[in-house]
Design a protein around this motif. Structure first.
Motif, PDB file in Angstrom:
ATOM      1  N   SER A   1       0.935   3.548  -3.390  1.00 51.66           N
ATOM      2  CA  SER A   1       0.168   4.788  -3.275  1.00 51.66           C
ATOM      3  C   SER A   1       1.031   6.038  -3.412  1.00 51.66           C
ATOM      4  N   GLU A   2       2.343   5.903  -3.336  1.00 51.96           N
ATOM      5  CA  GLU A   2       3.224   7.070  -3.470  1.00 51.96           C
ATOM      6  C   GLU A   2       3.291   7.592  -4.894  1.00 51.96           C
TER       7      GLU A   2
ATOM      8  N   ARG B   1       1.640   8.226  -8.628  1.00 53.15           N
ATOM      9  CA  ARG B   1       0.345   8.363  -9.298  1.00 53.15           C
ATOM     10  C   ARG B   1       0.114   7.278 -10.340  1.00 53.15           C
TER      11      ARG B   1
ATOM     12  N   PHE C   1       0.829  -1.203   0.000  1.00 51.85           N
ATOM     13  CA  PHE C   1       0.000   0.000   0.000  1.00 51.85           C
ATOM     14  C   PHE C   1       0.865   1.255   0.000  1.00 51.85           C
ATOM     15  N   GLN C   2       1.866   1.284   0.850  1.00 57.70           N
ATOM     16  CA  GLN C   2       2.720   2.462   0.950  1.00 57.70           C
ATOM     17  C   GLN C   2       3.496   2.716  -0.338  1.00 57.70           C
TER      18      GLN C   2
ATOM     19  N   VAL D   1      -3.222  -0.445  -5.934  1.00 58.43           N
ATOM     20  CA  VAL D   1      -3.403  -0.656  -4.496  1.00 58.43           C
ATOM     21  C   VAL D   1      -4.627  -1.552  -4.294  1.00 58.43           C
TER      22      VAL D   1
ATOM     23  N   ARG E   1      -0.935   4.003  -8.403  1.00 58.86           N
ATOM     24  CA  ARG E   1      -1.951   4.112  -7.348  1.00 58.86           C
ATOM     25  C   ARG E   1      -3.146   3.193  -7.597  1.00 58.86           C
TER      26      ARG E   1
END
Length: 84
Positions: A17-18, A20, A13-14, A26, A23
């Motif tokens: 999600s960083e 674009r 997730f980390q 996720v 994303r």
């Protein structure tokens, strides 16, 4: 592999999600529920495969009781099974 994804879901997730561009990769909570269900269903089969894959100790007499256990208990329908 599914178990590993579930173990490392927070790190995935980390990282995803960083950026674009990643994303959308996720996993959602629905994805997590499906992966947990698949993992729970496949775990007994992994144990079965591990038990029968040993070269020095597996014999044919072990196969029938394990198959019976697999059919009668592991693959039997349970109350908490998801119906899709």
């Amino acid at each position: 592999m599914i178990a590993r994804v579930l173990e490392e879901s927070q790190a995935l997730f980390q990282v995803l999600s960083e950026d674009r561009k990643t994303r959308y990769l996720v996993p959602t909570w629905q994805d997590t529920v499906v992966l947990e269900s698949i993992s729970a269903a496949l775990h007994p089969l992994q144990d079965f495969t591990d038990a029968l894959s040993g070269e020095s100790y597996v014999n044919v007499s072990y196969l029938k009781p394990v198959l019976h256990l697999l059919k009668s208990e592991t693959l039997a329908e349970k109350e908490d099974d998801y119906i899709l």
